[in-house]
Motif scaffolding. Structure first.
Motif, PDB file in Angstrom:
ATOM      1  N   GLY A  60      44.957  -6.187  43.453  1.00  0.00           N
ATOM      2  CA  GLY A  60      44.510  -4.686  43.916  1.00  0.00           C
ATOM      3  C   GLY A  60      44.302  -4.822  45.252  1.00  0.00           C
ATOM      4  N   GLY A  61      43.397  -3.799  45.799  1.00  0.00           N
ATOM      5  CA  GLY A  61      43.093  -3.546  47.146  1.00  0.00           C
ATOM      6  C   GLY A  61      41.443  -3.335  47.150  1.00  0.00           C
ATOM      7  N   PRO A  62      40.912  -4.571  47.147  1.00  0.00           N
ATOM      8  CA  PRO A  62      39.382  -4.324  47.096  1.00  0.00           C
ATOM      9  C   PRO A  62      38.951  -3.675  48.148  1.00  0.00           C
ATOM     10  CG  PRO A  62      39.874  -6.801  47.231  1.00  0.00           C
ATOM     11  CD  PRO A  62      41.335  -5.812  47.097  1.00  0.00           C
ATOM     12  N   ASN A  63      37.976  -2.880  48.098  1.00  0.00           N
ATOM     13  CA  ASN A  63      37.276  -2.212  48.972  1.00  0.00           C
ATOM     14  C   ASN A  63      35.637  -2.791  49.101  1.00  0.00           C
ATOM     15  OD1 ASN A  63      36.630  -0.068  50.965  1.00  0.00           O
ATOM     16  ND2 ASN A  63      35.507   1.062  49.395  1.00  0.00           N
ATOM     17  N   HIS A  64      35.226  -3.289  50.278  1.00  0.00           N
ATOM     18  CA  HIS A  64      34.006  -3.991  50.644  1.00  0.00           C
ATOM     19  C   HIS A  64      32.792  -3.251  50.946  1.00  0.00           C
ATOM     20  CE1 HIS A  64      36.879  -7.299  50.494  1.00  0.00           C
ATOM     21  NE2 HIS A  64      36.059  -8.346  50.235  1.00  0.00           N
ATOM     22  N   TRP A  65      31.923  -3.194  50.672  1.00  0.00           N
ATOM     23  CA  TRP A  65      30.524  -2.376  51.197  1.00  0.00           C
ATOM     24  C   TRP A  65      30.519  -2.796  52.714  1.00  0.00           C
ATOM     25  CZ3 TRP A  65      24.712  -3.218  49.354  1.00  0.00           C
ATOM     26  CH2 TRP A  65      24.038  -2.102  49.501  1.00  0.00           C
ATOM     27  N   HIS A 101      51.356   1.026  49.758  1.00  0.00           N
ATOM     28  CA  HIS A 101      51.077  -0.148  50.558  1.00  0.00           C
ATOM     29  C   HIS A 101      49.866  -0.849  50.247  1.00  0.00           C
ATOM     30  CE1 HIS A 101      54.298   1.361  53.066  1.00  0.00           C
ATOM     31  NE2 HIS A 101      53.853   2.681  53.007  1.00  0.00           N
ATOM     32  N   ILE A 102      48.792  -0.122  49.784  1.00  0.00           N
ATOM     33  CA  ILE A 102      47.726  -0.768  49.639  1.00  0.00           C
ATOM     34  C   ILE A 102      47.722  -1.322  47.848  1.00  0.00           C
ATOM     35  CG2 ILE A 102      46.229   0.203  51.487  1.00  0.00           C
ATOM     36  CD1 ILE A 102      45.028   2.022  49.396  1.00  0.00           C
ATOM     37  N   GLN A 103      48.113  -0.676  47.101  1.00  0.00           N
ATOM     38  CA  GLN A 103      47.862  -1.252  45.706  1.00  0.00           C
ATOM     39  C   GLN A 103      49.461  -0.654  45.013  1.00  0.00           C
ATOM     40  OE1 GLN A 103      44.649   0.903  43.478  1.00  0.00           O
ATOM     41  NE2 GLN A 103      43.410  -0.325  44.540  1.00  0.00           N
ATOM     42  N   PRO A 104      50.565  -1.920  45.472  1.00  0.00           N
ATOM     43  CA  PRO A 104      51.611  -1.656  44.850  1.00  0.00           C
ATOM     44  C   PRO A 104      51.608  -1.847  43.250  1.00  0.00           C
ATOM     45  CG  PRO A 104      51.498  -3.693  46.281  1.00  0.00           C
ATOM     46  CD  PRO A 104      50.117  -2.685  46.310  1.00  0.00           C
ATOM     47  N   ALA A 105      50.850  -2.604  42.811  1.00  0.00           N
ATOM     48  CA  ALA A 105      50.864  -2.686  41.180  1.00  0.00           C
ATOM     49  C   ALA A 105      50.513  -1.388  40.612  1.00  0.00           C
ATOM     50  CB  ALA A 105      49.894  -3.741  40.772  1.00  0.00           C
ATOM     51  N   THR A 106      50.136  -0.357  41.280  1.00  0.00           N
ATOM     52  CA  THR A 106      49.665   0.839  40.627  1.00  0.00           C
ATOM     53  C   THR A 106      51.021   1.866  40.526  1.00  0.00           C
ATOM     54  OG1 THR A 106      47.447   0.996  41.481  1.00  0.00           O
ATOM     55  CG2 THR A 106      48.202   2.771  40.677  1.00  0.00           C
ATOM     56  N   ILE A 107      52.038   1.538  41.256  1.00  0.00           N
ATOM     57  CA  ILE A 107      53.016   2.438  41.389  1.00  0.00           C
ATOM     58  C   ILE A 107      54.132   1.840  40.561  1.00  0.00           C
ATOM     59  CG2 ILE A 107      54.975   3.346  43.107  1.00  0.00           C
ATOM     60  CD1 ILE A 107      52.551   4.568  43.898  1.00  0.00           C
ATOM     61  N   ALA A 108      54.270   0.720  40.581  1.00  0.00           N
ATOM     62  CA  ALA A 108      55.409  -0.038  39.797  1.00  0.00           C
ATOM     63  C   ALA A 108      55.493   0.345  38.320  1.00  0.00           C
ATOM     64  CB  ALA A 108      55.492  -1.460  40.018  1.00  0.00           C
ATOM     65  N   PRO A 109      54.588   0.505  37.423  1.00  0.00           N
ATOM     66  CA  PRO A 109      54.717   0.744  36.058  1.00  0.00           C
ATOM     67  C   PRO A 109      55.361   2.375  35.967  1.00  0.00           C
ATOM     68  CG  PRO A 109      52.518  -0.179  36.459  1.00  0.00           C
ATOM     69  CD  PRO A 109      53.272   0.212  37.792  1.00  0.00           C
ATOM     70  N   PRO A 119      37.064  -2.978  55.834  1.00  0.00           N
ATOM     71  CA  PRO A 119      36.558  -3.231  54.484  1.00  0.00           C
ATOM     72  C   PRO A 119      37.701  -2.861  53.523  1.00  0.00           C
ATOM     73  CG  PRO A 119      36.210  -0.984  55.618  1.00  0.00           C
ATOM     74  CD  PRO A 119      36.742  -1.911  56.657  1.00  0.00           C
ATOM     75  N   GLY A 120      38.847  -2.686  53.601  1.00  0.00           N
ATOM     76  CA  GLY A 120      39.691  -2.201  52.651  1.00  0.00           C
ATOM     77  C   GLY A 120      40.924  -3.501  52.568  1.00  0.00           C
ATOM     78  N   VAL A 121      41.127  -4.125  51.945  1.00  0.00           N
ATOM     79  CA  VAL A 121      42.168  -5.132  52.073  1.00  0.00           C
ATOM     80  C   VAL A 121      43.385  -5.134  51.000  1.00  0.00           C
ATOM     81  CG1 VAL A 121      40.990  -6.874  53.393  1.00  0.00           C
ATOM     82  CG2 VAL A 121      40.558  -6.910  50.878  1.00  0.00           C
ATOM     83  N   ARG A 122      44.411  -5.547  51.272  1.00  0.00           N
ATOM     84  CA  ARG A 122      45.508  -5.772  50.183  1.00  0.00           C
ATOM     85  C   ARG A 122      45.164  -7.030  49.338  1.00  0.00           C
ATOM     86  NH1 ARG A 122      47.204  -4.419  55.117  1.00  0.00           N
ATOM     87  NH2 ARG A 122      47.811  -6.658  55.559  1.00  0.00           N
ATOM     88  N   GLY A 123      44.931  -7.143  48.090  1.00  0.00           N
ATOM     89  CA  GLY A 123      44.344  -8.152  47.248  1.00  0.00           C
ATOM     90  C   GLY A 123      45.396  -9.471  47.508  1.00  0.00           C
ATOM     91  N   PRO A 124      46.569  -8.955  47.301  1.00  0.00           N
ATOM     92  CA  PRO A 124      47.400 -10.397  47.035  1.00  0.00           C
ATOM     93  C   PRO A 124      47.356 -11.147  48.393  1.00  0.00           C
ATOM     94  CG  PRO A 124      48.658  -8.451  46.284  1.00  0.00           C
ATOM     95  CD  PRO A 124      47.276  -8.080  46.740  1.00  0.00           C
ATOM     96  N   GLU A 125      47.523 -10.434  49.738  1.00  0.00           N
ATOM     97  CA  GLU A 125      47.663 -11.019  50.911  1.00  0.00           C
ATOM     98  C   GLU A 125      46.340 -11.558  51.292  1.00  0.00           C
ATOM     99  OE1 GLU A 125      49.567  -8.355  54.021  1.00  0.00           O
ATOM    100  OE2 GLU A 125      50.037  -7.186  52.127  1.00  0.00           O
ATOM    101  N   TYR A 126      45.165 -10.961  50.856  1.00  0.00           N
ATOM    102  CA  TYR A 126      43.757 -11.407  51.101  1.00  0.00           C
ATOM    103  C   TYR A 126      43.615 -12.767  50.245  1.00  0.00           C
ATOM    104  CZ  TYR A 126      38.635 -10.741  50.828  1.00  0.00           C
ATOM    105  OH  TYR A 126      37.284 -11.230  50.853  1.00  0.00           O
TER     106      TYR A 126
END
Ligand SMILES: Cc1cc2nc3c(=O)[nH]c(=O)nc-3n(C[C@H](O)[C@H](O)[C@H](O)COP(=O)(O)OP(=O)(O)OC[C@H]3O[C@@H](n4cnc5c(N)ncnc54)[C@H](O)[C@@H]3O)c2cc1C
Length: 526
Positions: free
Chosen positions: A47-52, A283-291, A112-119
């Motif tokens: 995913g694209g986790p958002n940090h506090w 761009h931030i959550q490609p896994a959400t779009i693909a399905p 704060p918001g990062v792209r999970g796979p690259e992170y």
């Protein structure tokens, strides 16, 4: 394979990676073992986790802490909250040489918001450069203990080499994530609560296990990330709009959806999602779009059927009790980080998802890494001392081993913990019945459970899910009130006298126990 090291980190998600980097920075020799591949496994990687994310300004920090404390139902700790904010702010930018941060509207790095796979890939690279030794596909099965009960390392099974391994260590950090009970939740297949089982078997205490009622909305055919649903509208099969409170209303939102699901299929319409989100989601959550694309559905234009996927203690807050400033647990030499640890300290009785959990995974990693490295240096590796393996369930049956249908046990556990009506309208009667059924499953595993080769990993996962379900049920039964995401249909009020953390333990004995942190009397669970 037999290895000797200062610090052993079990897990391979963001908490484990930060813990390993932190311990290595303190000069420790560090080994990481992951059930999957460090860089793609764990719930962050999809995913694209958002940090506090709060600037180091006294007024802003105080207001952020007060705002979140007000939602914690009195169980968070303001000192821990402020620490987590500080460490997250200082640490994330350190990834700059390894991760390309996005920029904000002023052209400044947006941290704060990062792209999970690259992170996760960046964390892997930083860990390797820091000298950390990573063993992928090396699930841990059990902890090793010294004669005095302190932790001496862990043992496991290398999936690809098909051989047992043993790693002795001066200190061990458990960062095996939460337990989503194989609900199908995205990225959670390896989150079966193995760390909980291993720690429970050496007598560790857990806290907040009753706060495990978290679900995420997704298309009915696959779990994806929840970001696009903040402005969703919901419809029944006839096209009638449903009266669902906003996403942020937590349990009220879930209860309204649960009632709608009980009446028939539910459809989401995301037309009202923010315009910005529509342009950046890919761009931030490609896994959400693909399905959606695979089915020819336009996510922001077409209505589609949805479902709730159980998140258990991944977005619920329960986990190992933290006893010290460096994420020590109640067992000497054992530390906990990320979702394996309780997040009540920062989120209280609510879900820590949405920003706090990611910040906690990072900071508890940093803190536990530091603490474990210092302990290992202070006590040395104790390599010559006698040690023994601490695992029992599905490893060393107390009776004569016989084949058990592990898949059937997983199904029994899921039937008790995942259904919405059970989780959102808890009653003493249902919880007691659940407790009996789970205890039966547990006894079957303890008395007869045994497996060979790769089957050992699956058997231990089944034992782990059963043990987490037992801990959650015992805690939910003992907390005789409704508070945060723990909602009792037979005790709908919040009782001021129960404004205390609830501890549960006893996985190493015949009976679980519970007690409020402020109360010294343990209550046995029959
Ligand atoms: C859909 C979704 C969206 C989320 N979005 C956010 C968000 O925006 N902001 C936020 O704050 N939080 C969010 N969260 C929560 C956040 O992702 C987690 O809190 C965080 O990823 C926890 O990291 P972790 O390292 O503790 O666990 P994980 O990332 O789950 O890693 C656990 C690791 O342990 C390994 N492991 C398990 N068992 C063993 C074993 N026996 N031996 C060896 N290794 C083992 C697994 O393979 C895995 O690599 C979200 C969660 C979900 C499910």
């Amino acid at each position: 394979m037999i290895v000797d090291t200062d610090v052993l980190v079990i897990g391979g998600g963001m908490a484990a990676a930060w813990a390993a980097i932190s311990a290595a920075r303190e000069g420790a020799d560090v080994v990481v073992v992951d059930k999957g591949f460090v860089g793609t496994s764990g719930v962050t990687a999809t995913g694209g986790p958002n940090h506090w994310w709060v600037p180091p300004d006294d007024a802003q920090r105080e207001s952020a802490v007060e705002r979140r404390y007000a939602t914690s139902c009195g169980l968070a700790d303001k000192g821990w909250m402020a620490r987590i904010i500080d460490i997250t702010w200082q640490t994330l930018p350190q990834l700059a040489g390894y991760y390309r941060f996005a920029t904000d509207s002023r052209g400044q790095p947006y941290y704060p918001g990062v792209r999970g796979p690259e992170y996760l890939r960046a964390l892997r690279n930083l860990a390797l450069e820091s000298g950390v030794h990573i063993f992928d596909q090396h699930p841990a099965l059990e902890l090793l203990v010294h004669k005095d009960g302190s932790i001496a390392g862990a043992a496991g099974y290398a999936r690809l080499e098909r051989q047992h391994w043993q790693i002795r260590a001066g200190a061990v950090i458990l960062a095996t994530g939460g337990c989503a009970f194989r609900s199908g939740l995205i990225g959670s297949y390896t989150n079966t609560g193995d760390g909980h089982l291993m720690a429970g078997e050496v007598g560790a205490e857990f806290s907040g296990m009753e706060f495990n009622v978290a679900y995420s909305i997704s298309p009915a055919w696959i779990s994806t990330r929840t970001l696009p649903y903040t402005g969703a509208r919901y419809y029944d099969v006839s096209g009638q709009e449903l009266d669902i409170p906003p996403f942020r209303s937590g349990t009220a939102y879930l209860k309204a959806l649960a009632k709608a699901f009980a009446a028939g299929p539910v459809y989401a319409d995301l037309h009202d999602a923010p315009v910005d989100l529509k342009s950046i989601l890919r761009h931030i959550q490609p896994a959400t779009i693909a399905p959606f694309e695979r089915k020819g559905i336009k996510i922001f234009e077409d209505r589609f059927e949805v479902k709730l996927f159980g998140e258990g203690t991944v977005r619920g807050t329960g986990g190992l009790k933290i006893t010290g400033a460096h994420c020590e647990t109640s067992i000497a030499g054992l530390y906990a980080a990320g979702d394996t640890a309780t997040r009540e300290l920062i989120a209280g009785a609510t879900s820590g998802g949405g920003a706090q959990n990611a910040a906690w995974a990072l900071t508890s990693g940093i803190l536990s890494g530091k603490g474990a490295a210092h302990l290992a240096r202070r006590l040395g590796r104790r390599s010559t001392e006698t040690i023994k393996p601490a695992g029992a369930a599905a490893l060393r049956p107390s009776g004569t081993a016989k084949p058990i249908d592990m898949q059937a046990i997983v199904q029994r556990v899921q039937d008790q913990v995942l259904p919405l009506e059970r989780a959102l309208w808890r009653t003493s009667k249902d919880l007691s019945n659940t407790s009996v059924l789970l205890d039966e499953a547990w006894r079957e595993i303890i008395v007869y459970g045994h497996a060979e080769g790769l089957g050992i990993v699956a058997a231990r996962e089944t034992a782990a899910m059963t043990s987490v379900a037992r801990l959650c049920t015992a805690a939910a039964l003992a907390r005789e009130e409704s508070r945060g995401i723990h909602s009792r249909a037979d005790r709908t009020d919040t009782v001021p006298e129960y404004t205390s953390r609830l501890l549960v333990g006893g996985l190493d004995s015949d009976h679980l126990w519970t007690r409020y942190e402020t109360d010294t009397t343990m209550k046995a669970i029959a």
